[in-house]
Design a protein around this motif. Sequence first.
Motif, PDB file in Angstrom:
ATOM      1  N   CYS A 185       0.884  -1.123   0.077  1.00 18.58           N
ATOM      2  CA  CYS A 185      -0.096  -0.059  -0.061  1.00 18.58           C
ATOM      3  C   CYS A 185       0.843   1.374   0.112  1.00 18.58           C
ATOM      4  O   CYS A 185       0.355   2.478   0.241  1.00 18.58           O
ATOM      5  CB  CYS A 185      -1.113   0.060   1.121  1.00 18.58           C
ATOM      6  SG  CYS A 185      -2.387  -1.167   1.128  1.00 18.58           S
ATOM      7  N   GLY A 186       2.296   1.006  -0.070  1.00 27.26           N
ATOM      8  CA  GLY A 186       2.978   2.332  -0.177  1.00 27.26           C
ATOM      9  C   GLY A 186       2.838   3.326   0.838  1.00 27.26           C
ATOM     10  O   GLY A 186       2.960   2.862   2.103  1.00 27.26           O
ATOM     11  N   PRO A 227       4.553   8.877   4.014  1.00 30.49           N
ATOM     12  CA  PRO A 227       4.595   9.470   2.730  1.00 30.49           C
ATOM     13  C   PRO A 227       5.991  10.686   2.694  1.00 30.49           C
ATOM     14  O   PRO A 227       6.259  11.196   3.825  1.00 30.49           O
ATOM     15  CB  PRO A 227       3.560  10.485   2.577  1.00 30.49           C
ATOM     16  CG  PRO A 227       2.806  10.474   3.789  1.00 30.49           C
ATOM     17  CD  PRO A 227       3.460   9.406   4.843  1.00 30.49           C
ATOM     18  N   ARG A 228       6.683  10.478   1.773  1.00 33.19           N
ATOM     19  CA  ARG A 228       7.612  11.631   1.431  1.00 33.19           C
ATOM     20  C   ARG A 228       7.475  12.336   0.358  1.00 33.19           C
ATOM     21  O   ARG A 228       7.601  11.688  -0.930  1.00 33.19           O
ATOM     22  CB  ARG A 228       9.225  10.661   1.479  1.00 33.19           C
ATOM     23  CG  ARG A 228       9.650  10.007   2.729  1.00 33.19           C
ATOM     24  CD  ARG A 228       9.770  11.138   3.699  1.00 33.19           C
ATOM     25  NE  ARG A 228      10.312  10.190   4.807  1.00 33.19           N
ATOM     26  CZ  ARG A 228      11.504   9.579   5.315  1.00 33.19           C
ATOM     27  NH1 ARG A 228      12.354   9.609   4.422  1.00 33.19           N
ATOM     28  NH2 ARG A 228      11.668   9.141   6.267  1.00 33.19           N
ATOM     29  N   ARG A 283       5.986   9.544  -1.882  1.00 34.33           N
ATOM     30  CA  ARG A 283       6.747   8.252  -1.937  1.00 34.33           C
ATOM     31  C   ARG A 283       6.743   7.507  -0.585  1.00 34.33           C
ATOM     32  O   ARG A 283       6.501   8.248   0.248  1.00 34.33           O
ATOM     33  CB  ARG A 283       8.158   8.698  -2.042  1.00 34.33           C
ATOM     34  CG  ARG A 283       8.422   9.469  -3.313  1.00 34.33           C
ATOM     35  CD  ARG A 283       9.917   9.865  -3.318  1.00 34.33           C
ATOM     36  NE  ARG A 283      10.377  10.808  -4.093  1.00 34.33           N
ATOM     37  CZ  ARG A 283      10.441  12.213  -3.718  1.00 34.33           C
ATOM     38  NH1 ARG A 283      10.220  12.508  -2.523  1.00 34.33           N
ATOM     39  NH2 ARG A 283      10.665  12.956  -4.475  1.00 34.33           N
ATOM     40  N   PRO A 284       6.868   6.294  -0.546  1.00 35.03           N
ATOM     41  CA  PRO A 284       6.862   5.685   0.815  1.00 35.03           C
ATOM     42  C   PRO A 284       8.181   5.546   1.422  1.00 35.03           C
ATOM     43  O   PRO A 284       9.182   5.014   0.746  1.00 35.03           O
ATOM     44  CB  PRO A 284       6.205   3.937   0.542  1.00 35.03           C
ATOM     45  CG  PRO A 284       6.660   3.843  -1.045  1.00 35.03           C
ATOM     46  CD  PRO A 284       6.558   5.080  -1.510  1.00 35.03           C
ATOM     47  N   HIS A 309       9.845   1.673  -0.757  1.00 36.23           N
ATOM     48  CA  HIS A 309      10.845   1.668  -1.809  1.00 36.23           C
ATOM     49  C   HIS A 309      11.125   3.019  -2.017  1.00 36.23           C
ATOM     50  O   HIS A 309      12.341   3.263  -3.020  1.00 36.23           O
ATOM     51  CB  HIS A 309      10.112   1.181  -3.121  1.00 36.23           C
ATOM     52  CG  HIS A 309      10.237  -0.717  -2.729  1.00 36.23           C
ATOM     53  ND1 HIS A 309       9.214  -1.129  -2.287  1.00 36.23           N
ATOM     54  CD2 HIS A 309      10.868  -1.529  -3.229  1.00 36.23           C
ATOM     55  CE1 HIS A 309       9.268  -2.289  -2.200  1.00 36.23           C
ATOM     56  NE2 HIS A 309      10.217  -2.598  -2.913  1.00 36.23           N
ATOM     57  N   PHE A 310      10.795   4.025  -1.578  1.00 32.70           N
ATOM     58  CA  PHE A 310      11.250   5.479  -1.370  1.00 32.70           C
ATOM     59  C   PHE A 310      11.221   5.846  -2.928  1.00 32.70           C
ATOM     60  O   PHE A 310      10.398   5.823  -3.521  1.00 32.70           O
ATOM     61  CB  PHE A 310      12.242   5.577  -0.523  1.00 32.70           C
ATOM     62  CG  PHE A 310      12.664   7.128  -0.384  1.00 32.70           C
ATOM     63  CD1 PHE A 310      11.899   8.042  -0.139  1.00 32.70           C
ATOM     64  CD2 PHE A 310      14.228   7.398  -0.164  1.00 32.70           C
ATOM     65  CE1 PHE A 310      12.148   9.463   0.213  1.00 32.70           C
ATOM     66  CE2 PHE A 310      14.582   8.726   0.008  1.00 32.70           C
ATOM     67  CZ  PHE A 310      13.453   9.630   0.053  1.00 32.70           C
ATOM     68  N   ARG A 311      12.396   6.289  -3.271  1.00 35.77           N
ATOM     69  CA  ARG A 311      12.532   6.767  -4.838  1.00 35.77           C
ATOM     70  C   ARG A 311      12.773   5.597  -5.719  1.00 35.77           C
ATOM     71  O   ARG A 311      13.350   5.983  -6.846  1.00 35.77           O
ATOM     72  CB  ARG A 311      13.767   7.694  -4.689  1.00 35.77           C
ATOM     73  CG  ARG A 311      13.373   8.978  -3.568  1.00 35.77           C
ATOM     74  CD  ARG A 311      14.683   9.858  -3.640  1.00 35.77           C
ATOM     75  NE  ARG A 311      14.539  11.020  -4.519  1.00 35.77           N
ATOM     76  CZ  ARG A 311      15.208  11.963  -4.978  1.00 35.77           C
ATOM     77  NH1 ARG A 311      16.170  12.288  -3.502  1.00 35.77           N
ATOM     78  NH2 ARG A 311      15.321  12.854  -5.855  1.00 35.77           N
TER      79      ARG A 311
END
Length: 365
Positions: free
Chosen positions: A195-196, A218-219, A300-301, A324-326
């Motif tokens: 689900c990010g 979130p980022r 992003r997560p 997984h961020f970026r």
Amino acid sequence: METVDVIVGGGGIIGLSSALELARNGFRVRVIEKGRAMAEASWAAAGMLSPNDPDHPAELVQLAALSINLYPEYLSVVERLSGRLVPLRTLATLVTSRIGGEFHPNETAVCPGLSAQEAEKRIPGLTTDRRSFCWMEEPSLDPRDLCAALPLAAAAAGVELQQDTEVLAVTSRDNAVEVRTQSGTVSAGAFVNCCGAWAAGVRHTGQEEHPPAAAVEPRKGQMIAVRVPPPLDLQYVLRSEEIYLVPRGQGLIVIGATVERAGFDRRVEPSVVERLRAQAAELWPPIASAPVVESWSGLRPGTSDGLPLIGSAGVPHCWIATGHFRNGILLAPATGLIVRQLLQNRPTAVSLEAFLPGRLTEPVH
């Protein structure tokens, strides 16, 4: 009660890539997505496939190498099943850093140095004063090509995609899980939380001890796209410690990106748009006169150590693949493979020691 083999929570690139890999290996899979598939971080991404990114934590190197090696077959499968092309847009990146700065890609085997003259030959008009350069042979794609193709490919492989439906709770039973949504409850042999940035909101019930929420938040990343007239179009990705420019063809260049802890705020700020363009123009002056044709943000997560969460969610039959961020676009093929190996109780293609969700039990800070 409806029953499938696996329920995947989240229809972004990690969730759909995992579902596709599972379905192609005999699993009956349903993806439950709170909004529209591929409409969040996957849609907002820049699309650089950079396994040798100097910003990568060392623990990410093996996973990134595995994923880039899987990419040709992954794209071939997606294109064949969907009937849509997902072309590579560029094949190399020019990396630059200020002389005396902190950003120094020093793996000369993957980023050999270039003189200022060689760099400007590859990108005419490039600012070269007091800068060093190196060259990485790595591709990029337009994630929006994948956003169009991947849901079709998953459906063609037999994945059932249930959109505009939120996972409300997951209950682990003796030999199965029950996933409750606002439209009903579905039973499955396993649940995978993909689900990010929303992964922490998945609640597990029915256990004597509830596992901690996924340590992800979130980022926010704000980005813009400009269009330059011919013959000024970039042929390569250009990136520095501050900014990256990613060509998408026909003069369209994506510029990004901020990294912000702003919760679920999606606002795009005019001051950020101008700052991104000014930073890009400092590197490549033709950007200064290029009109901004689009601006957007993605969530992003992120995790506290910059590494994904891949492994058991801490309760029977429940797994997680997020954070997984970026690097979600880059790491999707490898993550899908590993999710399938976990659910088949097989050894994973790379060690998951650095990615095990249990390593992060505190909220993200």
